[in-house]
Design a protein around this motif. Structure first.
Motif, PDB file in Angstrom:
ATOM      1  N   ALA A 220       0.853  -0.983   0.051  1.00  0.00           N
ATOM      2  CA  ALA A 220       0.201   0.127  -0.096  1.00  0.00           C
ATOM      3  C   ALA A 220       1.043   1.333   0.026  1.00  0.00           C
ATOM      4  O   ALA A 220       0.523   2.153  -0.578  1.00  0.00           O
ATOM      5  CB  ALA A 220      -1.016   0.151   1.239  1.00  0.00           C
ATOM      6  N   GLY A 221       2.101   1.037   0.565  1.00  0.00           N
ATOM      7  CA  GLY A 221       2.871   2.189   0.592  1.00  0.00           C
ATOM      8  C   GLY A 221       3.564   2.822  -0.629  1.00  0.00           C
ATOM      9  O   GLY A 221       3.675   3.788  -1.013  1.00  0.00           O
ATOM     10  N   SER A 222       3.568   1.447  -1.454  1.00  0.00           N
ATOM     11  CA  SER A 222       4.208   1.603  -2.725  1.00  0.00           C
ATOM     12  C   SER A 222       3.309   2.477  -3.708  1.00  0.00           C
ATOM     13  O   SER A 222       3.755   3.129  -4.458  1.00  0.00           O
ATOM     14  CB  SER A 222       4.503   0.403  -3.316  1.00  0.00           C
ATOM     15  N   GLN A 223       2.190   2.416  -3.274  1.00  0.00           N
ATOM     16  CA  GLN A 223       1.127   3.339  -4.146  1.00  0.00           C
ATOM     17  C   GLN A 223       0.610   4.406  -3.534  1.00  0.00           C
ATOM     18  O   GLN A 223      -0.175   5.293  -4.012  1.00  0.00           O
ATOM     19  CB  GLN A 223      -0.154   2.099  -4.208  1.00  0.00           C
ATOM     20  N   ALA A 224       0.905   4.934  -2.262  1.00  0.00           N
ATOM     21  CA  ALA A 224       0.596   5.850  -1.660  1.00  0.00           C
ATOM     22  C   ALA A 224       1.019   7.237  -2.210  1.00  0.00           C
ATOM     23  O   ALA A 224       2.028   7.154  -3.025  1.00  0.00           O
ATOM     24  CB  ALA A 224       1.119   5.904  -0.088  1.00  0.00           C
TER      25      ALA A 224
END
Length: 241
Positions: A220-224
């Motif tokens: 999810a952090g990769s897409q934040a």
């Protein structure tokens, strides 16, 4: 472009990236533009400041904020991971009633503004993302999984911010080593100010967490959207900046 105009432009990009109506492709595009602006703005400010005489340079100041429950510790980790690439040092105090954590931030006003802006946006995304976690693998607890999710999210965001900052340094041109040293000096000054304020700083060690939850948070952090999408000493203060 003035500081207020630049920050306003970044806010608008962040708002577009956070909009539930935006497609993943649109959100990623807004995130990329905002990330580049955040990094470039910080470097431009630092280089301009470095050309001034000492008495005219932007001073290191401090701000207090409270990171609220639930998951106060994990939210403080997110604040830390946003702060490090942006030359801000934070000191987390011991938990207070209700599960919240007071956090003392040190840095220049321009760097603190960038951290506050990004953290506010990322906190919204993290809370929204972790609230969607309603199922966990056999043997996991929901609370433990969610805590690990936020830590994974935070650490991946920190990596992306570091990558964006390094890229912005390269794009400045000229002596990249000199530019990197200017940024490092700002963080060194922030650390020094924190150590002047606290004599009992302790390094924070992370607990063992759910591997699966951590991995889900990292994804999810990769897409934040990362922008590309009070002084009072207490006992047992911890340095996590």
């Amino acid at each position: 472009m003035s500081q207020s105009s630049m920050l306003d432009k970044i806010r608008k990009l962040l708002a577009k990236a956070e909009d539930p109506a935006a497609t993943p492709e649109e959100a990623e595009a807004y995130a990329g533009m905002a990330m580049a602006l955040v990094a470039k703005y910080g470097i431009d400010q630092a280089l301009l400041d470095a050309k001034k005489v000492d008495s005219e340079r932007e001073p290191v100041v401090d701000r207090m904020r409270t990171v609220s429950a639930p998951y106060g510790m994990e939210k403080a980790v997110l604040l830390h991971r946003v702060s490090v690439p942006l030359n801000v040092y934070i000191v987390r105090h011991s938990r207070v009633a209700g599960g919240s954590y007071p956090v003392h931030m040190f840095g220049t006003d321009s760097d603190l503004d960038r951290v506050e802006l990004l953290f506010a946006s990322l906190l919204i995304q993290a809370v929204r993302g972790v609230a969607a976690v309603n199922w966990v693998p056999l043997g996991e607890t929901l609370v433990g999984y969610r805590k690990a999710w936020i830590r994974g999210f935070a650490n991946r965001v920190g990596e992306r911010l570091t990558e964006a900052n390094d890229q912005a340094v390269r794009e400045v041109g000229g002596n990249t080593t000199s530019t990197a040293m200017v940024l490092a000096d700002r963080r060194t000054l922030a650390i020094g100010r924190a150590k002047d304020a606290y004599s009992n700083l302790k390094e924070l060690k992370g607990p063992k967490v759910s591997v699966l939850g951590y991995g889900a948070g990292q994804r999810a952090g990769s897409q934040a959207d990362i922008g590309s999408s009070r002084l009072g000493q207490q006992s047992a203060t911890k340095a996590i900046g």
